[in-house]
Design a protein around this motif. Structure first.
Motif, PDB file in Angstrom:
ATOM      1  N   ARG A 195      45.185  52.371  50.756  1.00  0.00           N
ATOM      2  CA  ARG A 195      45.655  52.727  49.420  1.00  0.00           C
ATOM      3  C   ARG A 195      44.977  53.951  48.881  1.00  0.00           C
ATOM      4  O   ARG A 195      45.496  54.590  47.967  1.00  0.00           O
ATOM      5  N   ALA A 196      43.806  54.290  49.429  1.00  0.00           N
ATOM      6  CA  ALA A 196      42.984  55.309  48.793  1.00  0.00           C
ATOM      7  C   ALA A 196      43.476  56.695  49.172  1.00  0.00           C
ATOM      8  O   ALA A 196      44.052  56.910  50.231  1.00  0.00           O
TER       9      ALA A 196
ATOM     10  N   PHE B 228      37.125  42.744  45.284  1.00  0.00           N
ATOM     11  CA  PHE B 228      38.157  42.361  44.325  1.00  0.00           C
ATOM     12  C   PHE B 228      39.442  42.075  45.069  1.00  0.00           C
ATOM     13  O   PHE B 228      39.791  42.765  46.017  1.00  0.00           O
ATOM     14  N   ASN B 229      40.178  41.069  44.611  1.00  0.00           N
ATOM     15  CA  ASN B 229      41.471  40.757  45.218  1.00  0.00           C
ATOM     16  C   ASN B 229      42.545  41.550  44.526  1.00  0.00           C
ATOM     17  O   ASN B 229      43.101  41.125  43.516  1.00  0.00           O
ATOM     18  N   TYR B 230      42.834  42.739  45.073  1.00  0.00           N
ATOM     19  CA  TYR B 230      43.868  43.580  44.477  1.00  0.00           C
ATOM     20  C   TYR B 230      45.243  42.984  44.684  1.00  0.00           C
ATOM     21  O   TYR B 230      46.218  43.399  44.071  1.00  0.00           O
ATOM     22  N   LYS B 231      45.348  42.012  45.595  1.00  0.00           N
ATOM     23  CA  LYS B 231      46.621  41.330  45.774  1.00  0.00           C
ATOM     24  C   LYS B 231      46.308  39.898  46.138  1.00  0.00           C
ATOM     25  O   LYS B 231      45.160  39.528  46.365  1.00  0.00           O
ATOM     26  N   LYS B 254      44.851  36.192  43.301  1.00  0.00           N
ATOM     27  CA  LYS B 254      44.736  37.631  43.122  1.00  0.00           C
ATOM     28  C   LYS B 254      44.093  37.920  41.769  1.00  0.00           C
ATOM     29  O   LYS B 254      44.093  37.100  40.877  1.00  0.00           O
TER      30      LYS B 254
ATOM     31  N   ASP C  46      52.708  42.010  41.387  1.00  0.00           N
ATOM     32  CA  ASP C  46      52.149  42.331  42.702  1.00  0.00           C
ATOM     33  C   ASP C  46      50.634  42.428  42.710  1.00  0.00           C
ATOM     34  O   ASP C  46      50.028  42.433  43.777  1.00  0.00           O
ATOM     35  N   GLY C  47      50.058  42.542  41.553  1.00  0.00           N
ATOM     36  CA  GLY C  47      48.614  42.705  41.518  1.00  0.00           C
ATOM     37  C   GLY C  47      48.245  44.177  41.478  1.00  0.00           C
ATOM     38  O   GLY C  47      49.081  45.055  41.624  1.00  0.00           O
ATOM     39  N   LEU C  48      46.960  44.432  41.329  1.00  0.00           N
ATOM     40  CA  LEU C  48      46.501  45.812  41.174  1.00  0.00           C
ATOM     41  C   LEU C  48      46.552  46.597  42.481  1.00  0.00           C
ATOM     42  O   LEU C  48      46.110  47.741  42.542  1.00  0.00           O
ATOM     43  N   GLN C  49      47.114  45.988  43.527  1.00  0.00           N
ATOM     44  CA  GLN C  49      47.267  46.746  44.773  1.00  0.00           C
ATOM     45  C   GLN C  49      48.238  47.910  44.597  1.00  0.00           C
ATOM     46  O   GLN C  49      48.269  48.808  45.434  1.00  0.00           O
ATOM     47  N   GLY C  52      45.788  52.961  42.925  1.00  0.00           N
ATOM     48  CA  GLY C  52      45.011  53.607  43.990  1.00  0.00           C
ATOM     49  C   GLY C  52      43.577  53.122  44.009  1.00  0.00           C
ATOM     50  O   GLY C  52      42.745  53.682  44.732  1.00  0.00           O
TER      51      GLY C  52
END
Lengths: 215, 323, 405
Positions: A195-196, B228-231, B254, C46-49, C52
């Motif tokens: 993602r980065a 952190f659980n970004y998803k 999440k 979806d979450g913070l995914q 970036g």
């Protein structure tokens, strides 16, 4: 219903009852014999199947005994004399290379008369299962640390009131004839997050000429 | 005299500022409102894709872990067991192990023995149910192994991504870093809702049902120990460790932070952490620092230990030493 | 009470009435806000995914914008000091525009925090007695209190004054003067507390130094008045409500001093970081020159510095006495400081990580749309407030009972 039918019905019911009781007994027995308790005992499952806790030299060392190998060295060495130096072997031990630093002599460790045991400084025998005492002859500090848990890995319990703290023998990690700990292939490392931004093109940072070490 | 309205008209009497309500203006207003509401509904449409049971009233009204009654906690754990079964295919056994009396954990790591094989980092994932894309994805592992240049202790020049053919490399040494369960933990101070705190045995835990996901604790940590659980975590059913604990390795939702808990689902049952049990060189030592006969005390008494970033004042429970 | 409700109802009706240009403007901002809302709904699911942000750079565009806007909110009450303390009568009329801006900007700040949370629906975990607020240990807990307090403070002051104007009665001094003086101190505190969010983190040496808080204030007191100067000219043009040059002149003076201090403090920071090159310089090195081959932020920071210097030069020189040059100075200062505080402060704190890992950050499309949506919503709120406040201030919207007397 006829008398015939009623008799048949009661027989069937009886049969069913017997079958159910027998199955219940069988299930109960199987739980007792093979099953785990329904809800975890102290919260720890004993099979750590997801963890690789094998010592480094799992095939060698004391495991040979467990495969049933009688391994009586005197079968050959009753007639063949022990040697101080490792020379040309006839048939057995051809793969041996002695790479033990300043420990250059076979008979430093192996008993000259009884080849099934090891030798102490005064010529007395050290049994095969006490091999750690042999190593401790020269490697005193490591032996002392090993006894206290500071050298080599422990497995099992830190709280010895609840379970055992299992030690490994020296030779389960160190090949006695080439004891230096072998280099391993490292397992996969972390990756640059997908993602980065700024994803580097090269697959890993560990390449020649990259500016990772000093600017 | 200034006027209201952009058409540059002259000053109007106050009655005309508010246009009278006619049928035309009412209809125009209603049409505009409908368009507006339709816009809001269209904007919020993705919310329909929220998984059923993801936002439950029960979880929303759940109180802080320290204020829960025992029956409430058991009910919550049963619900979580069911959730894990529904979402990942395995029903775990969840417990809430309490700290032992007279127990304070500490961890030591022998930098002369560590060869950088990363088995600890992989075992951490296998034990603690973090999210992973495939079997080799250890980005969420609580352990990061740093390849350091010999001659200094400079993490700035370290390499996390080393993939040499064999380890150890001759001019390097290896330093795994994980949560140090600091006695003066900056993360505990930083959390605005007290979702993370230090327990009596020294472990810093997170109540995943209380964390609001602000990630201030991640900014505060000097050791980059938190994830952190970004998803929603991706986990195959074969990868789920069913031996779970409410405050440590249960599968997280999440949007919450997680971290190393010294495997308290194992260590509070008297066992050794997963990372220690797989280390091939025995570089890791763990135990009860309050027990004078423990291995960890032997290290602290007899080896020259140091702590990472001592100047930051965290007073960690994780010690490094060279043998 | 019923008069107050009627007041609110008339405000409500007035909100949707105006010239076609006003309606188109509000519709445009509404559409942008809804686009942002839609992007946020997707993020919520979806979450913070979708952002970036990563484990390494765990705060990004949302917190960057939040930090910058807290400064603008604080500086919006800058006019209060000369107006009330120095009794500058010319400024009294325009102080309320600054306070209204503070309200709109604080709402934006709160929205930026909400969209950054992993579990925004758990916000009541912060509110005792149900929740547990980690006060006074957690600076974030302080920030929650001071920001909401500032919002309430300004809502009270503006609401009270506007209602009094509407009713045609003279406002009672004791109901607003003490709050105005409190708001001066409170404005300084909201930005100092926000600065302390970063300063308190000893694990990140880029932030752990005393100069961060003064720099925050200096840059805020440049950017805030810059925005006010530009806004006042919009008000002059589009509402024909005249704002005197005195207000703009005062703001210009504040901006000049603040920008001088800001640039001086920047120089102090640069010297401290680079003169004795310690390991702690890594973040500053990443920002200004790149680190280990990663140079993502380098063009941004140098642009910001150039813009800052252009702004400083324009402000200090007599050029900015002319409104055109002043506007340019405001624009370049605003953008320069936005870059400095956002990308120049937040992101380098995470690069490299405390363990030396370098991972860069850029906002994704979702993040950009959400940021845009919140900015649009903030401008929408402020436009709405001006649209209803100006008729009240001008005397055009009055309580019918008062008029008939």
């Amino acid at each position: 219903m006829t008398m015939e039918g009623m008799r048949k019905q009661s027989t069937n019911r009886a049969k069913r009852g017997v079958i159910l009781t027998l199955s219940a007994l069988l299930m109960g027995a199987s739980v007792l014999l093979w099953g785990e308790s329904p809800s975890g005992s102290s919260g720890a499952l004993d099979q750590d199947r997801h963890l690789d806790k094998n010592p480094v030299r799992e095939e060698k060392g004391l495991e040979l005994r467990k495969t049933g190998w009688t391994y009586d060295c005197m079968e050959c060495h009753a007639s063949l004399k022990a040697k101080w130096h490792l020379g040309d072997q006839l048939m057995e031990h051809r793969d041996l290379e002695l790479n033990h630093g300043s420990n250059r002599f076979c008979l430093n460790c192996h008993h000259p008369e009884n080849r099934n045991v090891f030798v102490d400084y005064d010529g007395s025998e050290i049994a095969e299962e006490d091999v750690v005492l042999l190593c401790g002859k020269c490697h005193g500090p490591q032996h002392r640390d090993w006894m206290k848990g500071a050298h080599g890995r422990r497995n099992g319990y830190w709280d010895v009131s609840r379970g055992e703290s299992e030690k490994l023998a020296c030779i389960q990690c160190h090949d006695p004839h080439d004891p230096a700990f072998k280099a391993m292939e490292p397992l996969a490392g972390p990756t640059y997050p997908a993602r980065a931004a700024g994803k580097p093109e090269k697959k890993s940072h560990h390449e020649e000429g990259d500016s990772n070490h000093g600017d | 005299m200034a006027t209201e309205g952009k058409s540059g008209q002259e000053s109007r009497p106050v009655e005309d500022v508010l246009q009278p309500m006619t049928r035309r203006t009412f209809l125009r207003g209603s049409a505009a409102s409908l368009v507006g509401m339709a816009g809001v509904v269209a904007a919020l449409k993705p919310l329909l894709e929220l998984e059923a049971g993801e936002l439950s009233m029960e979880e929303l009204l759940q109180r802080h872990y320290k204020k829960l009654e025992v029956e409430d906690l058991h009910r919550i754990m049963k619900n979580l067991e069911g959730k894990c079964k529904r979402e990942y295919g395995i029903r775990p056994q969840m417990q809430d192990l309490k700290p032992g009396e007279g127990v304070e954990f500490a961890y030591a790591l022998n930098l002369s023995a560590c060869i950088g094989c990363r088995k600890c980092a992989h075992a951490c994932l296998a034990e603690n149910n973090q999210s992973r894309e495939d079997a080799n994805d250890i980005n969420m592992s609580y352990i990061r192994v740093l390849e350091m240049d010999k001659g200094a202790i400079n993490v700035e020049e370290s390499d996390h991504y080393y993939d040499s053919a064999t380890v150890p490399q001759k001019d390097k040494y290896y330093m795994p870093v994980q949560c140090h369960q600091c006695r003066n933990a900056p993360c505990v101070k930083a959390c605005p809702v007290e979702a993370t705190w230090q327990e009596n045995d020294g472990v810093v835990v997170v109540d995943y049902n209380w964390c609001i996901g602000c990630r201030y604790c991640m900014a505060a940590c000097p050791y980059d120990a938190r994830r952190f659980n970004y998803k929603k975590p991706t986990l195959e059913s074969t990868q789920v460790n069913p031996n779970q604990n409410y405050l440590s390795n249960r599968v997280r939702p999440k949007g919450v932070v997680e971290k190393c808990t010294f495997c308290l689902q194992r260590t509070r049952a008297g066992r050794l952490p997963a990372c220690l049990e797989v280390c091939p060189t025995g570089a890791r030592i763990f135990g009860n620092i309050l027990d004078p006969d423990s291995e960890i005390n032997h290290i602290l008494q007899n080896k020259r230990v140091y702590v990472l970033k001592e100047d930051v004042g965290t007073n960690p429970r994780f010690y490094y030493f060279f043998d | 009470m019923s008069r107050y409700l009627l007041f609110l109802f008339r405000i409500f009706r007035l909100s949707f009435q105006g010239s076609p240009r006003f309606l188109v403007w509000m519709a445009f901002l509404s559409v942008l806000s809804l686009i942002g809302l839609h992007a946020y709904a997707e993020q919520f699911v979806d979450g913070l995914q979708v952002t970036g942000m990563t484990n390494q750079v765990s705060w990004g565009a949302y917190i960057a914008n939040f930090t910058f806007l807290v400064g603008v909110a604080a500086a919006a009450v800058m006019l209060v000091i000369p107006a009330y303390i120095y009794r500058n009568k010319h400024l009294h009329d325009v102080v309320i525009f600054g306070e209204l801006m503070a309200i709109a900007v604080i709402i934006m700040c709160l929205l930026f925090v909400i969209v950054d949370l992993g579990h925004p629906e758990r916000f009541m975990h912060m509110i005792p007695p149900w929740g547990t607020l980690n006060f006074p240990a957690s600076i974030l807990a302080w920030d929650v209190i001071v920001l909401n307090g500032y919002l309430l403070l300004n809502l009270h002051i503006c609401g009270y004054l506007l209602y009094c104007y509407y009713r045609g009665i003279k406002p009672t001094r004791k109901f607003y003067i003490p709050f105005v003086f409190i708001s001066i101190i409170w404005a300084i505190s909201i930005h100092t507390v926000t600065a302390f969010l970063y300063v308190g983190l000893a694990g990140r040496p880029y932030w752990h130094n005393p100069i961060v808080a003064p720099r925050f204030l200096a840059s805020a007191f440049t950017a805030g008045p810059a925005l006010l100067v530009l806004t006042f000219q919009f008000v002059r043009t589009f509402t024909k409500h005249w704002i005197g040059n005195q207000a703009i002149h005062t703001l210009r003076q504040i901006m000049t001093v603040a920008m001088i201090i800001n640039v001086f403090l920047l120089g102090c920071e640069v010297f401290t970081e680079f003169y004795a090159e310690t390991v702690h310089v890594a973040s500053a090195k990443y920002l200004y020159f790149g680190l280990h081959g990663f140079t993502g932020l380098v063009p941004w920071i140098w642009t910001a510095i150039v813009l800052d210097f252009i702004g400083l030069f324009l402000l200090v020189s007599p050029l900015s006495q002319r409104i055109g040059w002043l506007n340019l100075a405001c624009i370049v200062s605003f953008i320069g400081i936005w870059i400095e505080k956002g990308m120049g402060l937040i992101i380098p704190g995470f690069v490299p990580t405390p363990l030396g890992d370098v991972v860069e950050y850029l906002p994704t499309l979702h993040e950009t749309l959400i940021c845009m949506g919140i900015w649009a919503f903030g401008i929408l709120v402020y436009s709405w407030m001006l649209h209803v406040a100006i008729p009240i201030i001008n005397g055009h919207l009055r309580d019918p009972e008062t008029v008939s007397k």
